[in-house]
Design an enzyme around this catalytic site. Structure first.
Site, mmCIF file in Angstrom:
data_model
loop_
_atom_site.group_PDB
_atom_site.id
_atom_site.type_symbol
_atom_site.label_atom_id
_atom_site.label_comp_id
_atom_site.label_asym_id
_atom_site.label_seq_id
_atom_site.Cartn_x
_atom_site.Cartn_y
_atom_site.Cartn_z
ATOM 1 N N ARG A 7 -18.228 22.905 21.390
ATOM 2 C CA ARG A 7 -19.210 21.925 20.923
ATOM 3 C C ARG A 7 -19.405 22.005 19.408
ATOM 4 O O ARG A 7 -19.501 23.082 18.824
ATOM 5 C CB ARG A 7 -20.562 22.161 21.601
ATOM 6 C CG ARG A 7 -21.665 21.300 20.974
ATOM 7 C CD ARG A 7 -22.945 21.281 21.751
ATOM 8 N NE ARG A 7 -23.349 22.559 22.253
ATOM 9 C CZ ARG A 7 -24.211 22.722 23.254
ATOM 10 N NH1 ARG A 7 -24.709 21.663 23.847
ATOM 11 N NH2 ARG A 7 -24.550 23.917 23.651
ATOM 12 N N ARG A 56 -27.626 32.675 28.748
ATOM 13 C CA ARG A 56 -28.294 31.389 29.033
ATOM 14 C C ARG A 56 -27.994 30.918 30.461
ATOM 15 O O ARG A 56 -28.845 30.342 31.131
ATOM 16 C CB ARG A 56 -27.860 30.328 28.012
ATOM 17 C CG ARG A 56 -28.581 30.506 26.668
ATOM 18 C CD ARG A 56 -27.881 29.779 25.533
ATOM 19 N NE ARG A 56 -27.755 28.366 25.738
ATOM 20 C CZ ARG A 56 -26.839 27.596 25.134
ATOM 21 N NH1 ARG A 56 -25.978 28.135 24.284
ATOM 22 N NH2 ARG A 56 -26.795 26.315 25.355
ATOM 23 N N ARG A 99 -38.150 23.483 32.574
ATOM 24 C CA ARG A 99 -37.155 24.525 32.818
ATOM 25 C C ARG A 99 -37.709 25.671 33.639
ATOM 26 O O ARG A 99 -37.001 26.624 33.935
ATOM 27 C CB ARG A 99 -36.732 25.085 31.479
ATOM 28 C CG ARG A 99 -35.330 24.662 31.100
ATOM 29 C CD ARG A 99 -35.204 24.996 29.663
ATOM 30 N NE ARG A 99 -33.896 25.326 29.292
ATOM 31 C CZ ARG A 99 -33.171 24.576 28.479
ATOM 32 N NH1 ARG A 99 -33.621 23.429 28.057
ATOM 33 N NH2 ARG A 99 -32.009 24.993 28.093
ATOM 34 N N ARG A 132 -23.390 25.648 17.210
ATOM 35 C CA ARG A 132 -24.737 26.216 17.374
ATOM 36 C C ARG A 132 -24.698 27.742 17.435
ATOM 37 O O ARG A 132 -23.800 28.314 18.054
ATOM 38 C CB ARG A 132 -25.365 25.673 18.662
ATOM 39 C CG ARG A 132 -26.251 24.481 18.419
ATOM 40 C CD ARG A 132 -26.647 23.750 19.665
ATOM 41 N NE ARG A 132 -27.186 24.572 20.732
ATOM 42 C CZ ARG A 132 -27.597 24.059 21.891
ATOM 43 N NH1 ARG A 132 -27.530 22.756 22.094
ATOM 44 N NH2 ARG A 132 -28.074 24.839 22.829
ATOM 45 N N LYS A 173 -26.076 17.327 29.566
ATOM 46 C CA LYS A 173 -27.406 16.688 29.565
ATOM 47 C C LYS A 173 -27.617 15.897 28.270
ATOM 48 O O LYS A 173 -28.079 14.763 28.293
ATOM 49 C CB LYS A 173 -28.531 17.742 29.702
ATOM 50 C CG LYS A 173 -28.425 18.581 30.971
ATOM 51 C CD LYS A 173 -29.562 19.576 31.094
ATOM 52 C CE LYS A 173 -29.618 20.631 30.004
ATOM 53 N NZ LYS A 173 -28.431 21.529 29.953
HETATM 54 P P1 AP5 Z 1 -23.945 18.747 25.932
HETATM 55 O O1 AP5 Z 1 -24.194 17.322 26.296
HETATM 56 O O2 AP5 Z 1 -24.393 19.226 24.606
HETATM 57 O O3 AP5 Z 1 -24.504 19.702 27.103
HETATM 58 P P2 AP5 Z 1 -25.995 20.132 27.440
HETATM 59 O O4 AP5 Z 1 -26.121 20.159 28.925
HETATM 60 O O5 AP5 Z 1 -26.978 19.292 26.689
HETATM 61 O O6 AP5 Z 1 -25.932 21.621 26.897
HETATM 62 P P3 AP5 Z 1 -26.956 22.492 26.047
HETATM 63 O O7 AP5 Z 1 -26.221 23.764 25.743
HETATM 64 O O8 AP5 Z 1 -27.534 21.726 24.895
HETATM 65 O O9 AP5 Z 1 -28.053 22.757 27.100
HETATM 66 P P4 AP5 Z 1 -29.081 23.838 27.051
HETATM 67 O O10 AP5 Z 1 -29.950 23.386 28.172
HETATM 68 O O11 AP5 Z 1 -28.592 25.233 27.142
HETATM 69 O O12 AP5 Z 1 -29.656 23.747 25.544
HETATM 70 P P5 AP5 Z 1 -30.980 23.122 24.940
HETATM 71 O O13 AP5 Z 1 -30.635 22.552 23.634
HETATM 72 O O14 AP5 Z 1 -31.716 22.299 25.913
HETATM 73 O O15 AP5 Z 1 -22.373 19.023 26.112
HETATM 74 C C1 AP5 Z 1 -21.807 20.238 25.762
HETATM 75 C C2 AP5 Z 1 -20.438 20.002 25.102
HETATM 76 O O16 AP5 Z 1 -19.543 19.461 26.078
HETATM 77 C C3 AP5 Z 1 -20.458 18.960 23.951
HETATM 78 O O17 AP5 Z 1 -19.505 19.356 22.992
HETATM 79 C C4 AP5 Z 1 -20.018 17.650 24.614
HETATM 80 O O18 AP5 Z 1 -19.329 16.817 23.694
HETATM 81 C C5 AP5 Z 1 -19.085 18.150 25.719
HETATM 82 N N1 AP5 Z 1 -19.135 17.375 26.939
HETATM 83 C C6 AP5 Z 1 -20.231 16.841 27.540
HETATM 84 N N2 AP5 Z 1 -19.874 16.193 28.685
HETATM 85 C C7 AP5 Z 1 -18.525 16.364 28.796
HETATM 86 C C8 AP5 Z 1 -17.563 15.922 29.771
HETATM 87 N N3 AP5 Z 1 -17.933 15.204 30.846
HETATM 88 N N4 AP5 Z 1 -16.264 16.267 29.571
HETATM 89 C C9 AP5 Z 1 -15.872 16.995 28.481
HETATM 90 N N5 AP5 Z 1 -16.737 17.423 27.522
HETATM 91 C C10 AP5 Z 1 -18.043 17.107 27.686
HETATM 92 O O19 AP5 Z 1 -31.859 24.479 24.731
HETATM 93 C C11 AP5 Z 1 -31.504 25.435 23.759
HETATM 94 C C12 AP5 Z 1 -32.560 26.538 23.750
HETATM 95 O O20 AP5 Z 1 -33.854 25.997 23.415
HETATM 96 C C13 AP5 Z 1 -32.781 27.253 25.096
HETATM 97 O O21 AP5 Z 1 -31.850 28.307 25.303
HETATM 98 C C14 AP5 Z 1 -34.229 27.752 24.934
HETATM 99 O O22 AP5 Z 1 -34.278 28.890 24.109
HETATM 100 C C15 AP5 Z 1 -34.899 26.602 24.185
HETATM 101 N N6 AP5 Z 1 -35.499 25.590 25.069
HETATM 102 C C16 AP5 Z 1 -35.148 24.257 25.147
HETATM 103 N N7 AP5 Z 1 -35.912 23.642 26.063
HETATM 104 C C17 AP5 Z 1 -36.743 24.580 26.568
HETATM 105 C C18 AP5 Z 1 -37.752 24.542 27.580
HETATM 106 N N8 AP5 Z 1 -38.051 23.404 28.261
HETATM 107 N N9 AP5 Z 1 -38.388 25.700 27.853
HETATM 108 C C19 AP5 Z 1 -38.132 26.853 27.182
HETATM 109 N N10 AP5 Z 1 -37.172 26.954 26.237
HETATM 110 C C20 AP5 Z 1 -36.491 25.812 25.934
#
Ligand code: AP5
Length: 224
Positions: free
Chosen positions: A127, A171, A88, A160, A13
Site C-alpha cells: 500500500r 493488528r 471496532r 504507512r 475498507k
Molecule cells: P485499503 O482499502 O487501504 O484496506 P483497509 O481495509 O482500509 O485497510 P487498513 O489497513 O486501512 O485498515 P485498518 O482497519 O487496519 O486501518 P485504519 O486506518 O482503520 O487497502 C489496502 C491496500 O490493498 C491498498 O493498497 C489498496 O490499494 C489495495 N487493495 C484494496 N482492495 C484491493 C483488491 N480488491 N485487490 C487488490 N488490492 C486491493 O486504522 C489504523 C489504526 O488507527 C488502528 O490500528 C488503530 O490504532 C486506530 N484506529 C482506527 N479506528 C479506530 C477505532 N474505531 N478504534 C480504535 N482505534 C482505531
C-alpha cells in the site's frame, strides 16, 4: 441509511468506502483517516493516539467515541453515512447505537469484507497513499504511473508506519480478538450483516457490494 464497513486490515475498507461514497453520494466517516490527520496536525487527540497506532493497538474507546460524536454532529440527521473502521469494539458499537437512537436512527447494514491473511499482508505491504489527496495505490495491484508520485495531484506517495510486517501481524490479532466479536453483536440486532468476499479485483468487489446492497437493503446507485 447507516452502513458499517467491517473487516481486517488491508481487506479494502478504505478502497471500497471511497468508491461507495462517490457512487452513492453518502458521507464517510473513517476513524483511521481522522486519527492520521489529527496526528499530522499535532492536535491533543493526535498526540494521544500516536503511540497506540504505532503499536497497532486500538486507540481507547472514549477518544474514538468523542471523535465520531463530533463528526456526526456536523451532519444533517437525514444524511446517509458509511462508517469505515468504526466501531471496532463492542463498547464502541453500543455507544454508536445510543448516539443514533437519540436521533431516531439505527445501524441498517454491516458489510463484512473478508480475505485470507496472506492476501491481507501482501496488500498492506504494497500500500502507498498520497500525502496530499489521500488516494490509495498498491505497488502490486494498482501502481501509480510514476513510482512515488500521485497520478491525481502529483503528491508524494508514502508507506504507512504501521504497515511493517510485525505491526500488521499484531493488528490482525487485535482484529480477531476485539473487532470480530462485532459480527455476533450485530447479528443480534436489526442490522443486516452482509458478508462480501474481498479476495477479488477491486471492481469485482465493488460490483458484489452494490449487488448485496440492492438485494439486502434496497440501496441502488442513481440510474442503476
Ligand atoms: P485499503 O482499502 O487501504 O484496506 P483497509 O481495509 O482500509 O485497510 P487498513 O489497513 O486501512 O485498515 P485498518 O482497519 O487496519 O486501518 P485504519 O486506518 O482503520 O487497502 C489496502 C491496500 O490493498 C491498498 O493498497 C489498496 O490499494 C489495495 N487493495 C484494496 N482492495 C484491493 C483488491 N480488491 N485487490 C487488490 N488490492 C486491493 O486504522 C489504523 C489504526 O488507527 C488502528 O490500528 C488503530 O490504532 C486506530 N484506529 C482506527 N479506528 C479506530 C477505532 N474505531 N478504534 C480504535 N482505534 C482505531
Amino acid at each position: 441509511m447507516v452502513l458499517i464497513l467491517l473487516g481486517p486490515p488491508g481487506v479494502g475498507k478504505g478502497t471500497q468506502g471511497a468508491t461507495l461514497t462517490e457512487d452513492l453520494g453518502w458521507e464517510r466517516i473513517a476513524t483511521g483517516d481522522l486519527l492520521r490527520s489529527a496526528r499530522d496536525t499535532g492536535t491533543d487527540l493526535g498526540r494521544a493516539a500516536q503511540e497506540y497506532m504505532d503499536r497497532g493497538d486500538l486507540v481507547p474507546d472514549e477518544l474514538i467515541v468523542a471523535l465520531v460524536r463530533e463528526h456526526l454532529r456536523e451532519l444533517d440527521e437525514a444524511t446517509s453515512v458509511i462508517f469505515d473502521g468504526f466501531p471496532r469494539t463492542v463498547p464502541q458499537a453500543e455507544a454508536l447505537d445510543a448516539v443514533l437512537e437519540d436521533v431516531g436512527r439505527r445501524v441498517d447494514g454491516v458489510l463484512l469484507l473478508t480475505a485470507p491473511d496472506d492476501v491481507l499482508v501482501k496488500r498492506v505491504s504494497g500500500r502507498r497513499s498520497c500525502t496530499e489527496c489521500g488516494r490509495l495505490y498498491n505497488v502490486f495491484f494498482d501502481p501509480p504511473n510514476v513510482e512515488g508520485v500521485c497520478d491525481v495531484c502529483g503528491g508524494n506517495l508514502v508507506h504507512r508506519d504501521d504497515d511493517d510486517p510485525e505491526t500488521v501481524a499484531h493488528r490482525l490479532e487485535v482484529y480477531r480478538e476485539q473487532t470480530e466479536p462485532l459480527v455476533k453483536y450485530y447479528e443480534h440486532t436489526e442490522a443486516r450483516v452482509i458478508a462480501v468476499d474481498g479476495d477479488r479485483t477491486m471492481d469485482e468487489v465493488r460490483v458484489a457490494i452494490h449487488d448485496a446492497l440492492a438485494r439486502e437493503l434496497d440501496v441502488r446507485m442513481e440510474g442503476a
